[in-house]
Design an enzyme around this catalytic site. Structure first.
Site, PDB file in Angstrom:
ATOM      1  CB  ALA A 213      -0.929  -0.005   1.205  1.00 24.11           C
ATOM      2  CD  GLN A 214       2.202   5.716  -2.456  1.00 24.62           C
ATOM      3  OE1 GLN A 214       2.144   4.986  -3.420  1.00 24.62           O
ATOM      4  NE2 GLN A 214       3.304   6.353  -2.118  1.00 24.62           N
ATOM      5  N   GLY A 215       0.492   3.980   1.783  1.00 20.31           N
ATOM      6  CA  GLY A 215       0.793   4.427   3.138  1.00 20.31           C
ATOM      7  C   GLY A 215       1.941   3.665   3.760  1.00 20.31           C
TER       8      GLY A 215
ATOM      9  NE  ARG B 201       0.356   4.149  -5.420  1.00 21.00           N
ATOM     10  CZ  ARG B 201       0.965   4.397  -6.568  1.00 21.00           C
ATOM     11  NH1 ARG B 201       0.359   4.121  -7.710  1.00 21.00           N
ATOM     12  NH2 ARG B 201       2.177   4.907  -6.593  1.00 21.00           N
TER      13      ARG B 201
END
Length: 748
Positions: free
Chosen positions: A269-271, A288
């Site tokens: 995930a981008q986070g 994202r």
């Protein structure tokens, strides 16, 4: 007459040789397969069902001592000598056994289910890292806290979560392994009814968590009541969310979301990428991040609604699955829908796929299904070995067998040639006894391909044309590549393959004068002008040197001029052209020497020669663009000098501008740091000095000497129309409002 157990036998199928893998009697029957368990839905049970009458919780196997009697050693078990067999031993176990978790299984179905458990997958990763393994009880205790998302098979996993799943007490975990009963399954409970049947049920559907030791009465009561009636199932992974409320088999409500939060081919995930310090500023990364925030908002708003909040409060069991990095959707923050210490919250003890409504239904159906056995599942044993038995074969099949043997290629029988002679002698001795029956060994092998979770395919090799082009462009800076022998057994490709220039140069050999060719080629490539001049001077009396100047030699058709141009030797190119080398001669790929030149200075030698000898050759065929005169070179040198001077002047101006900006920022910072009293005193002194005509009074620092600045932020007011109130000047209304609010005078 049957053969002894230890003798070998020759099979009559396809001319192959079969040997028994284990010593067994010819009359011993094969072990019978364990019966498959029956399945009953927990939601369809009622208090009067005969299946749940007289239920009792089974804690240990009645025949535990028998189960732990001496038997064939399996990987990971203690031997008679007291040493422990390595888990990587090459011995073949005769039982359905998992060496990583030290478990014995009754049939293949249980073995497949065990391989899909998070407990087994986590122990495999621990063993690969040479770390201590978790026992079932410790794994169950840690899984109840919700730390198993990284092993669940989600697309958005984090390797750091595996490090958090360390044993609570490594010494205690190792000491509990030998005392664990065989056939133990984490996340499941074993019951026995009045009819002697055994029932396996998942623990998560038998009520909330209990403080150990668990009370058997509550588990029995929940099972007899058919388990909880209200379920809430929540799953989230890789931008997908799925949630559903079940009342028995009926779906009360369900909802799914999907947002683009995971970059393709990366799987994280981008986070999570941003948390690792690799924050990207691309448009896709920003999209994202926005989708992650919107997914968080959508899920929180959904679970905070009246229907879902009521269901979460009244549900008896909440089944949950999310990766470690995606649990902020449910835990933490203001108005969190779930609490980590909620006893009703259970992590889904199954391998799950992408969160969808269909996957939620499958998970609930799997967890609410009871497995019913007629015998104790912990005592049922099945040998995991090839089933072999002797089968009589008539003499009429011998001829057919011999025909099949002749069809097999001779190369396939070569590895077996050494073993055929002793076996033929044994078969001939039996034929002399007058026996009309031949025994054939049939080997049945149990495959394990159905146990794999995913189908692994070989990676396709991509075409690498760009790399070949880059090698062709850089051929002049590298040494010659080794030549491939002409008698190589590989077939030549049908399409044309680009060959680096160094290889073509190295392949060029003069059949009649190899030593002279090597000398000239080495001089051209190394730029030895004096050696080349000496050889060309002897060419006046030796016609062999003149013949080598324009002779395309080798399979690549390279000439000396090609070699010098490809190596970037401008002086050698000029010397060869003046000696009579033809620039129009092309190689096997129709390239003149000008096109293979390594740099611009080498190409300019061809243009200078064209200017002096304009009618000597067909320069269009040589692909020389035009002559290069001294006037053109002078103009180019002047233009480069002007460009260099302009670039230097531009850099000086930019440097001065940066210094002025830094000085202005420093003055602005120092002026803004002064208090209002100091600013007013400084302004009053400057006004008084201006009225009296005297020079300005000395100030503490020249950086803040100018009072023509914004009273709030210190920006210079030069060229601006300031805003005033009282004796203060500001660059904008925002600074004016800020100063008023700080002074206790709210703006009207």
């Amino acid at each position: 007459m049957a053969k002894p157990a230890g003798d070998a036998a020759v099979g009559s199928r396809s001319g192959e040789l079969f040997l028994p893998s284990v010593s067994s009697s010819a009359t011993s029957p094969a072990p019978s397969a364990a019966p498959a368990p029956a399945s009953v839905s927990l939601l369809s049970l009622n208090g009067e069902a005969p299946l749940i009458r007289g239920l009792s919780l089974v804690s240990q196997a009645p025949g535990e001592a028998l189960a732990w009697a001496p038997r064939t050693s399996c990987p990971g078990e203690n031997t008679s000598s007291g040493g422990k067999v390595s888990p990587y031993s090459l011995e073949i176990s005769e039982k359905l056994f998992c060496s990583a978790c030290d478990q014995i299984f009754q049939n293949h179905q249980e073995q497949r289910e065990h391989y899909k458990l998070d407990w087994h997958r986590f122990n495999l990763k621990q063993r690969l890292k040479n770390k201590p393994l978790l026992s079932a009880s410790d794994f169950e205790q840690q899984s109840s806290t919700g730390d198993l998302s990284s092993i669940s098979g989600s697309d958005d996993t984090d390797s750091s979560s595996e490090e958090d799943l360390l044993p609570l007490d490594e010494g205690r975990a190792e000491s509990e392994k030998p005392n664990r009963p065989p056939g133990f399954y984490p996340h499941r409970v074993l019951f026995k009814n009045a009819q002697g049947q055994f029932l396996y049920a998942y623990r998560c559907v038998l009520g909330p968590h209990q403080i150990p030791p668990e009370k058997a009465e509550l588990l029995l009561q929940n099972l007899q009541n058919g388990g909880p009636r209200y379920y809430v199932v929540l799953m989230a992974a890789a931008g997908h969310f799925a949630g559903a409320i079940f009342q028995g088999r009926e779906v009360v409500a369900h909802k799914t979301f999907h947002r683009y939060t995971v970059r393709a081919k990366r799987g994280t995930a981008q986070g999570l990428q941003d948390a690792h310090g690799r924050a990207s500023r691309s448009a896709g990364a920003n999209l994202r991040r926005y989708n992650e925030a919107m997914l968080y908002k959508d899920v929180r708003n959904l679970l905070a609604g009246p229907i879902w909040s009521k269901a979460l409060g009244e549900a008896e069991t909440v089944l949950f699955r999310a990766p470690r990095s995606g649990r902020s959707l449910f835990f933490g923050g203001q108005g969190a829908p779930l609490q980590r210490d909620d006893p009703r919250l259970w992590d889904i003890p199954l391998t799950t796929r992408r969160p969808t409504f269909g996957e939620l239904q499958r998970v609930l159906h799997k967890l609410t299904t009871l497995q019913v056995y007629d015998e104790d599942p912990r005592e049922m044993v099945r040998f995991h070995s090839p089933e072999t038995h002797w089968k009589p074969v008539r003499e009429e099949r011998k001829k057919d067998t011999e025909k099949e043997k002749t069809k097999v290629p001779s190369d396939a029988n070569k590895p077996l040639g050494q073993d055929e002679e002793p076996l033929k002698q044994g078969s001939e001795s039996q034929e002399e006894d007058g026996s009309e029956v031949e025994l054939e060994l049939v080997e049945l092998t149990l495959g394990t391909l159905d146990l794999r979770e995913f189908e692994v395919l070989p990676k396709r090799r991509r075409r690498r044309k760009k790399k070949e082009r880059s090698q062709e462009q850089q051929c002049g800076a590298h040494g010659p590549l080794p030549q491939q022998p002409q008698d190589e057994p590989f077939s030549q490709p049908t399409q044309e393959v680009e060959t680096p220039l160094d290889t073509l140069v190295y392949e060029a050999k003069a059949p009649g004068q190899p030593e002279l060719w090597d000398t000239l080629l080495a001089a051209c490539r190394a730029g030895e002008v004096e050696v080349l001049k000496l050889q060309l001077a002897t060419g006046l009396v030796d016609p062999g040197v003149k013949s080598l100047l324009n002779a395309p030699l080798g399979s690549g058709g390279f000439t000396l001029l090609h070699a010098a141009a490809a190596a970037g030797r401008g002086l050698v190119v000029r010397l060869l052209l003046e000696a009579g080398a033809d620039p129009t001669v092309q190689d096997s790929r129709a390239r003149p020497p000008y096109t293979v030149a390594a740099d611009k200075s080498t190409r300019n030698e061809f243009r200078r020669f064209m200017e002096k000898n304009l009618d000597a050759y067909d320069y269009n065929k040589a692909r020389v663009p035009g002559p290069l005169t001294q006037e053109m070179e002078a103009r180019q040198a002047t233009r480069k000098k002007e460009q260099k001077a302009a670039r230097r002047q531009r850099e000086q101006q930019q440097r001065k501008q940066r210094e002025q900006e830094e000085q202005e920022q420093e003055e602005q910072r120092r002026f803004a740091a002064l208090s209002d009293r100091e600013k007013r005193a400084l302004a009053a002194e400057r006004r008084l000095a201006a009225q009296l005509g005297a020079p300005s009074p000395p100030v503490p620092d020249s950086a803040v000497a100018s009072a023509g600045r914004c009273w709030s932020c210190g920006v210079s007011l030069q060229g601006l129309i300031p805003f005033h109130y009282l004796d203060f000047s500001f660059c904008s209304t925002r600074c004016l409002r800020d100063h008023r609010s700080q002074a206790g005078r709210p703006s009207s």
